[in-house]
Design an enzyme around this catalytic site. Structure first.
Site, PDB file in Angstrom:
ATOM      1  N   ASP A   1       0.847  -1.194   0.000  1.00  0.00           N
ATOM      2  CA  ASP A   1       0.000   0.000   0.000  1.00  0.00           C
ATOM      3  C   ASP A   1       0.881   1.243   0.000  1.00  0.00           C
ATOM      4  O   ASP A   1       1.337   1.699   1.052  1.00  0.00           O
ATOM      5  CB  ASP A   1      -0.923  -0.009   1.229  1.00  0.00           C
TER       6      ASP A   1
ATOM      7  N   LYS B   1       1.729   7.943   0.463  1.00  0.00           N
ATOM      8  CA  LYS B   1       2.110   7.981   1.874  1.00  0.00           C
ATOM      9  C   LYS B   1       3.489   8.622   2.032  1.00  0.00           C
ATOM     10  O   LYS B   1       4.305   8.560   1.118  1.00  0.00           O
ATOM     11  CB  LYS B   1       2.181   6.544   2.429  1.00  0.00           C
TER      12      LYS B   1
ATOM     13  N   ASP C   1       0.278  -4.898   4.638  1.00  0.00           N
ATOM     14  CA  ASP C   1      -1.128  -4.537   4.436  1.00  0.00           C
ATOM     15  C   ASP C   1      -1.954  -5.714   3.899  1.00  0.00           C
ATOM     16  O   ASP C   1      -3.133  -5.554   3.600  1.00  0.00           O
ATOM     17  CB  ASP C   1      -1.218  -3.323   3.500  1.00  0.00           C
TER      18      ASP C   1
ATOM     19  N   ARG D   1     -11.036  -0.403   2.193  1.00  0.00           N
ATOM     20  CA  ARG D   1     -12.502  -0.490   2.170  1.00  0.00           C
ATOM     21  C   ARG D   1     -13.017  -0.640   0.756  1.00  0.00           C
ATOM     22  O   ARG D   1     -14.079  -1.221   0.523  1.00  0.00           O
ATOM     23  CB  ARG D   1     -13.084   0.740   2.884  1.00  0.00           C
TER      24      ARG D   1
END
Ligand code: BES
Ligand code: MN
Ligand code: ZN
Length: 498
Positions: free
Chosen positions: A274, A281, A292, A355
């Site tokens: 990720d 990030k 992740d 999600r």
């Protein structure tokens, strides 16, 4: 590892090493007392001299204790004589194991089942000891060149002493369960620790097939992006757009229960790296985003454990696996995508990708007509802020399921803590342009993430485990923990019993 249950007479017991507990203030466990007696107070003299004080986790190795048939005795400090709590017991067992690992003995006899643990019986202690021993011996050396690898642990056999024979079969089962959980945790830890350039979605799919291989009760299917497009998984596919690694939807189906019995379904987030995507990030600790996929890894671990124990349950594992990377075709903040459920989502932050892949996997689960669905995900940094690294965040739409999971966490020493899933939080997901946004602002990030998922789980009883804080250790001890394999296995064991 080979665990045995024996009833031994400590002075006559032959072994490379006996492992016995002592307490602070010169108090000895029953076995230590016995050894002290036959050795003419050898141990109490050491205590008087202050060579060991009995503090929790302290160890002292004795060679050739007078009148003792074993080669060595490892004294293990267990703290005050009062009963330990679960975590203290585990700390003591870990310390004993590290000492045994250092000595390099191949086999030992363990008397630490005598140590009192509040509200826990002997089988509980035996299971914890099996699990914790394997956990403490774990090492991940696969990525080191041959000459830099530590040798595998020498310890191969541990016999647990139990008084009498009444409890023997319960204790044997406990050791077997502990070992199966430890084996599942090893799979979970290994997958987490593997780097993102090796542990790709394809690697996870192959690992699932390898776990199922030769097991008639366990079947695996893998969908590719074309098949996911046909299922209209627009949300999941939006995450993988910026990556060159093909995404996979992996399903493991274990049929140990009655035919037609509604299955328990586990869904594990499998983002094999990720980067955050376009909402990239910051660099420090970004390497940890190889973890992740720990939700996915825990699903594979639990499937292996349940299969090893041959439990009478129908269990399905679903793993949406992909990378979250930024490239020319990656999702952009403001993009709107249509999920498999038909609901549209405005992607305000491409780093809230978990999600987005889970929602389509959760809609996919409807086809299994599940008894319950539990998803496991390293979903939010907020969860680490809220609960730190000790408790898994638990939320859900069914109180009974949530309380069963909390109870399973307590009894397996792999605890979770409930957070509220109230409507008020759900309102934070409002979008001006789509049915919902994929983020809900800074406040209550773990809860708004779960609220997002709850919009896709209305058809069944569902709970969500946020393992962002519990799946791996950061810092000097960086590495996968194997959590929440014990919690989930316990939940399934409890279900099989009731
Ligand atoms: N995988 C991360 C969550 C995470 C972050 C786990 C740090 C463990 C440590 C997840 O995909 C993520 O990036 N979440 C964002 C959500 C935010 C953009 C709403 C987060 O937590 O910052
Ligand atoms: Mn992210
Ligand atoms: Zn993520």
């Amino acid at each position: 590892m080979d665990f045995k249950i024996i009833n031994s007479t400590i002075g006559k017991q032959r072994s490379a090493c006996l492992v016995v507990g002592i307490h602070e203030a010169g108090k000895l466990s029953a076995s230590a007392k016995h050894l002290d007696k036959i050795s003419r107070s050898f141990i109490s003299k050491l205590l008087k001299k202050g060579d060991i004080k009995g503090k929790q986790g302290e160890t002292l190795l004795l060679h050739t204790l007078p009148n003792c048939a074993a080669d060595r005795v490892l004294l293990v400090g267990c703290g005050k004589e009062a009963a330990l709590n679960d975590q203290q017991f585990r700390k003591v067992i870990s310390a004993a194991t590290s000492a045994l690992d250092k000595i390099g003995v191949k086999e030992c006899v363990n008397y630490l089942g005598e140590i009192k643990v509040s509200e826990r019986d002997l089988p509980w202690k035996i299971r914890q000891m099996s699990e914790t021993t394997c956990d403490a011996l774990y090492r991940f050396e696969a990525m080191k060149s041959k000459k830099n690898q530590r040798p595998a642990p020498a310890l191969k056999k541990m016999s647990f002493h139990i008084p009498g024979t009444a409890n023997r079969s319960n204790c044997r089962n406990a050791a077997k369960t502990g070992l199966a959980i430890a084996n599942g945790m090893t799979i979970t830890k290994d997958l987490g620790n593997l780097p993102g350039n090796i542990c790709t979605p394809t690697y996870l799919a192959n690992k699932a097939k390898a776990i199922a291989k030769g097991n008639s009760k366990l079947k695996v299917s893998v969908l590719d992006e074309k098949q996911m497009t046909a299922l209209k998984m627009g949300s999941f596919l939006s995450v993988t757009r910026g990556s060159r690694e093909p995404a996979k939807l992996i399903t493991l189906n274990y049929s140990g229960g009655k035919k037609g019995e509604p299955p328990v379904v586990l869904v594990g987030k499998g983002v094999t790296f990720d980067s955050g995507g376009v909402s990239i990030k910051p660099s420090p600790t970004m390497d940890e985003m190889k973890y992740d996929m720990c939700g996915a890894a825990s699903v594979l671990g639990v499937m292996a454990t349940i299969n090893e124990l041959s439990l009478p349950i129908n269990l399905i594992g679903v793993v949406p696996a992909c990378e979250n990377m930024p490239d020319g075709s990656a999702s952009k903040p403001g993009d709107v995508v249509t999920s498999m459920s038909g609901q549209t989502i405005e992607i305000l932050n491409t780093d809230a990708e978990g999600r987005l892949i889970l929602c389509d996997a959760l809609t996919y689960c409807e086809r299994f007509k599940p008894a319950v669905v539990i998803d496991i995900a390293t979903l939010t940094g907020s969860c680490v802020m809220a609960l730190g690294s000790h408790a898994t965040g638990i939320l859900g739409n069914d109180d009974e399921l949530v309380s069963d999971l909390l109870a399973a966490g307590n009894s397996s020493n792999d605890r979770g803590w409930q957070l509220p899933l109230w409507e008020e939080y759900d309102e934070q997901l409002k979008s001006n342009f789509a049915d919902m946004a994929n983020i809900g602002g800074r406040e209550g990030g773990t809860i708004t993430a779960a609220c997002f998922l709850s919009r896709f789980t209305r058809a069944y009883n569902w709970a969500h485990l946020d393992i962002a804080g519990t799946a791996w250790h950061s810092g000097a001890k960086k590495g996968g923990t194997g959590r929440p394999v014990p919690l989930l296995t316990q939940y399934i064991l409890d279900r099989c019993e009731s």
